[in-house]
Scaffold this motif. Structure first.
Motif, PDB file in Angstrom:
ATOM      1  N   LEU A   1      37.540 -50.154 -58.673  1.00  0.00           N
ATOM      2  CA  LEU A   1      37.098 -49.241 -59.730  1.00  0.00           C
ATOM      3  C   LEU A   1      35.613 -48.896 -59.609  1.00  0.00           C
ATOM      4  O   LEU A   1      35.218 -47.768 -59.892  1.00  0.00           O
ATOM      5  CB  LEU A   1      37.411 -49.820 -61.107  1.00  0.00           C
ATOM      6  CG  LEU A   1      38.897 -49.899 -61.446  1.00  0.00           C
ATOM      7  CD1 LEU A   1      39.092 -50.560 -62.808  1.00  0.00           C
ATOM      8  CD2 LEU A   1      39.538 -48.522 -61.411  1.00  0.00           C
ATOM      9  N   ILE A   2      34.805 -49.842 -59.175  1.00  0.00           N
ATOM     10  CA  ILE A   2      33.385 -49.546 -58.970  1.00  0.00           C
ATOM     11  C   ILE A   2      33.229 -48.515 -57.854  1.00  0.00           C
ATOM     12  O   ILE A   2      32.485 -47.542 -57.991  1.00  0.00           O
ATOM     13  CB  ILE A   2      32.577 -50.823 -58.654  1.00  0.00           C
ATOM     14  CG1 ILE A   2      32.596 -51.788 -59.842  1.00  0.00           C
ATOM     15  CG2 ILE A   2      31.133 -50.475 -58.275  1.00  0.00           C
ATOM     16  CD1 ILE A   2      32.079 -53.186 -59.521  1.00  0.00           C
ATOM     17  N   LEU A   3      33.939 -48.709 -56.770  1.00  0.00           N
ATOM     18  CA  LEU A   3      33.870 -47.762 -55.651  1.00  0.00           C
ATOM     19  C   LEU A   3      34.344 -46.371 -56.081  1.00  0.00           C
ATOM     20  O   LEU A   3      33.699 -45.360 -55.772  1.00  0.00           O
ATOM     21  CB  LEU A   3      34.697 -48.275 -54.473  1.00  0.00           C
ATOM     22  CG  LEU A   3      34.608 -47.477 -53.187  1.00  0.00           C
ATOM     23  CD1 LEU A   3      33.171 -47.355 -52.689  1.00  0.00           C
ATOM     24  CD2 LEU A   3      35.477 -48.119 -52.110  1.00  0.00           C
TER      25      LEU A   3
ATOM     26  N   VAL B   1      23.053 -47.011 -61.527  1.00  0.00           N
ATOM     27  CA  VAL B   1      24.109 -48.009 -61.634  1.00  0.00           C
ATOM     28  C   VAL B   1      23.467 -49.239 -62.246  1.00  0.00           C
ATOM     29  O   VAL B   1      22.445 -49.723 -61.747  1.00  0.00           O
ATOM     30  CB  VAL B   1      24.717 -48.351 -60.254  1.00  0.00           C
ATOM     31  CG1 VAL B   1      25.838 -49.375 -60.399  1.00  0.00           C
ATOM     32  CG2 VAL B   1      25.209 -47.091 -59.547  1.00  0.00           C
ATOM     33  N   THR B   2      24.046 -49.743 -63.331  1.00  0.00           N
ATOM     34  CA  THR B   2      23.480 -50.920 -63.991  1.00  0.00           C
ATOM     35  C   THR B   2      24.484 -52.063 -63.968  1.00  0.00           C
ATOM     36  O   THR B   2      25.677 -51.864 -64.163  1.00  0.00           O
ATOM     37  CB  THR B   2      23.097 -50.616 -65.457  1.00  0.00           C
ATOM     38  OG1 THR B   2      24.268 -50.319 -66.216  1.00  0.00           O
ATOM     39  CG2 THR B   2      22.128 -49.445 -65.540  1.00  0.00           C
ATOM     40  N   GLY B   3      23.985 -53.262 -63.708  1.00  0.00           N
ATOM     41  CA  GLY B   3      24.803 -54.466 -63.779  1.00  0.00           C
ATOM     42  C   GLY B   3      25.344 -54.924 -62.439  1.00  0.00           C
ATOM     43  O   GLY B   3      25.411 -54.170 -61.473  1.00  0.00           O
ATOM     44  N   GLY B   4      25.713 -56.200 -62.402  1.00  0.00           N
ATOM     45  CA  GLY B   4      26.348 -56.775 -61.227  1.00  0.00           C
ATOM     46  C   GLY B   4      25.411 -57.186 -60.120  1.00  0.00           C
ATOM     47  O   GLY B   4      25.827 -57.286 -58.966  1.00  0.00           O
TER      48      GLY B   4
ATOM     49  N   GLU C   1      27.270 -55.308 -52.976  1.00  0.00           N
ATOM     50  CA  GLU C   1      28.228 -55.257 -51.870  1.00  0.00           C
ATOM     51  C   GLU C   1      28.991 -53.929 -51.864  1.00  0.00           C
ATOM     52  O   GLU C   1      29.225 -53.351 -50.803  1.00  0.00           O
ATOM     53  CB  GLU C   1      29.218 -56.411 -51.975  1.00  0.00           C
ATOM     54  CG  GLU C   1      28.590 -57.777 -51.791  1.00  0.00           C
ATOM     55  CD  GLU C   1      29.550 -58.904 -52.129  1.00  0.00           C
ATOM     56  OE1 GLU C   1      30.775 -58.682 -52.107  1.00  0.00           O
ATOM     57  OE2 GLU C   1      29.062 -60.013 -52.423  1.00  0.00           O
ATOM     58  N   ILE C   2      29.363 -53.462 -53.033  1.00  0.00           N
ATOM     59  CA  ILE C   2      30.098 -52.195 -53.138  1.00  0.00           C
ATOM     60  C   ILE C   2      29.183 -51.029 -52.768  1.00  0.00           C
ATOM     61  O   ILE C   2      29.602 -50.100 -52.074  1.00  0.00           O
ATOM     62  CB  ILE C   2      30.673 -52.008 -54.556  1.00  0.00           C
ATOM     63  CG1 ILE C   2      31.545 -53.198 -54.963  1.00  0.00           C
ATOM     64  CG2 ILE C   2      31.450 -50.702 -54.649  1.00  0.00           C
ATOM     65  CD1 ILE C   2      32.681 -53.508 -54.032  1.00  0.00           C
ATOM     66  N   ILE C   3      27.924 -51.084 -53.203  1.00  0.00           N
ATOM     67  CA  ILE C   3      26.962 -50.033 -52.831  1.00  0.00           C
ATOM     68  C   ILE C   3      26.782 -50.008 -51.309  1.00  0.00           C
ATOM     69  O   ILE C   3      26.741 -48.945 -50.691  1.00  0.00           O
ATOM     70  CB  ILE C   3      25.600 -50.243 -53.528  1.00  0.00           C
ATOM     71  CG1 ILE C   3      25.736 -50.158 -55.052  1.00  0.00           C
ATOM     72  CG2 ILE C   3      24.555 -49.264 -52.995  1.00  0.00           C
ATOM     73  CD1 ILE C   3      25.908 -48.784 -55.633  1.00  0.00           C
ATOM     74  N   ALA C   4      26.711 -51.188 -50.692  1.00  0.00           N
ATOM     75  CA  ALA C   4      26.559 -51.260 -49.229  1.00  0.00           C
ATOM     76  C   ALA C   4      27.774 -50.651 -48.533  1.00  0.00           C
ATOM     77  O   ALA C   4      27.629 -49.880 -47.580  1.00  0.00           O
ATOM     78  CB  ALA C   4      26.359 -52.713 -48.795  1.00  0.00           C
ATOM     79  N   GLU C   5      28.942 -50.978 -49.026  1.00  0.00           N
ATOM     80  CA  GLU C   5      30.169 -50.411 -48.451  1.00  0.00           C
ATOM     81  C   GLU C   5      30.198 -48.892 -48.609  1.00  0.00           C
ATOM     82  O   GLU C   5      30.463 -48.159 -47.664  1.00  0.00           O
ATOM     83  CB  GLU C   5      31.385 -51.033 -49.142  1.00  0.00           C
ATOM     84  CG  GLU C   5      32.712 -50.475 -48.681  1.00  0.00           C
ATOM     85  CD  GLU C   5      33.877 -51.044 -49.472  1.00  0.00           C
ATOM     86  OE1 GLU C   5      34.922 -50.365 -49.525  1.00  0.00           O
ATOM     87  OE2 GLU C   5      33.767 -52.154 -50.043  1.00  0.00           O
TER      88      GLU C   5
ATOM     89  N   PRO D   1      21.203 -53.205 -49.398  1.00  0.00           N
ATOM     90  CA  PRO D   1      21.645 -52.325 -48.321  1.00  0.00           C
ATOM     91  C   PRO D   1      20.470 -51.906 -47.448  1.00  0.00           C
ATOM     92  O   PRO D   1      19.371 -51.642 -47.947  1.00  0.00           O
ATOM     93  CB  PRO D   1      22.231 -51.118 -49.059  1.00  0.00           C
ATOM     94  CG  PRO D   1      22.625 -51.655 -50.397  1.00  0.00           C
ATOM     95  CD  PRO D   1      21.577 -52.693 -50.719  1.00  0.00           C
ATOM     96  N   ASN D   2      20.696 -51.879 -46.154  1.00  0.00           N
ATOM     97  CA  ASN D   2      19.673 -51.455 -45.207  1.00  0.00           C
ATOM     98  C   ASN D   2      19.108 -50.100 -45.633  1.00  0.00           C
ATOM     99  O   ASN D   2      19.851 -49.196 -45.999  1.00  0.00           O
ATOM    100  CB  ASN D   2      20.292 -51.367 -43.809  1.00  0.00           C
ATOM    101  CG  ASN D   2      19.257 -51.131 -42.753  1.00  0.00           C
ATOM    102  OD1 ASN D   2      18.194 -51.728 -42.765  1.00  0.00           O
ATOM    103  ND2 ASN D   2      19.567 -50.241 -41.821  1.00  0.00           N
ATOM    104  N   GLY D   3      17.802 -49.977 -45.583  1.00  0.00           N
ATOM    105  CA  GLY D   3      17.141 -48.729 -45.958  1.00  0.00           C
ATOM    106  C   GLY D   3      16.780 -48.642 -47.426  1.00  0.00           C
ATOM    107  O   GLY D   3      16.183 -47.661 -47.857  1.00  0.00           O
TER     108      GLY D   3
END
Length: 178
Positions: free
Chosen positions: A52-54, A69-72, A83-87, A125-127
């Motif tokens: 759901l986040i993705l 994006v707030t939280g987690g 992790e989801i942002i990186a993906e 996340p890189n960058g």
């Protein structure tokens, strides 16, 4: 004024979707953006659910040029927003030693034992540009994904306000001016 900007805000946390905690962050961020002349197109709240986040990231990024994006971002097992942002951004996570030093100094100065689980708060996340959180242990970060400026913030409202005051507002202005 940043009048041409359109923002969206995603709140992450099962405590928000269950009604346990009221999502004050979205209204606070929207008010700050309104003061800058920015239109907020949507607020979306999702539980601590990777799929759901993705989906929320994919949806909101199609309807804005700036996403909050707030939280987690904390040290618990349900804190996996980074992790989801990186993906989603297709950027690997990298450990930031400066963030680890900040966490260890903050906790040990208060007599709190540093736990290994807190290391996950030092992955970005890189960058990413790390945005120091002077009120907590979870630093925020900024990352450009495709054509969207993405600001990922901790969940506690006082920490969001601290990150904003510590340079996020200035960075926001400059990302749009360039």
């Amino acid at each position: 004024m940043l009048a041409n900007m359109i923002a969206a805000i995603i709140g992450v946390g099962s405590e928000l979707t269950s009604g346990q905690i009221l999502n004050k962050n979205a209204s606070w961020i929207s008010a700050k953006l309104r003061d800058l002349g920015v239109l907020t197109s949507s607020h979306l709240v999702v539980p601590d659910d990777r799929v759901l986040i993705l989906k929320a990231l994919q949806f909101c990024s199609q309807h804005c040029d700036t996403l909050f994006v707030t939280g987690g971002l904390g040290p618990t097992t349900d804190d996996f927003t980074r992790e989801i942002i990186a993906e989603w951004s297709m950027q690997p996570l990298k450990f930031d030693e400066a963030s680890w030093l900040q966490i260890t100094e903050r906790l040990t100065s208060r007599g709190i034992q540093v736990r290994e689980t807190q290391r996950q708060q030092c992955l970005f996340p890189n960058g990413s540009q790390i945005l120091v959180n002077p009120e907590g242990t979870a630093n925020a970060f900024y990352l450009r994904v495709a054509n969207v400026d993405v600001f990922v913030l901790p969940g506690p409202p006082k920490e969001i306000a601290a990150v904003w005051s510590n340079g996020l507002g200035h960075l926001l202005w400059h990302t749009r001016a360039s």
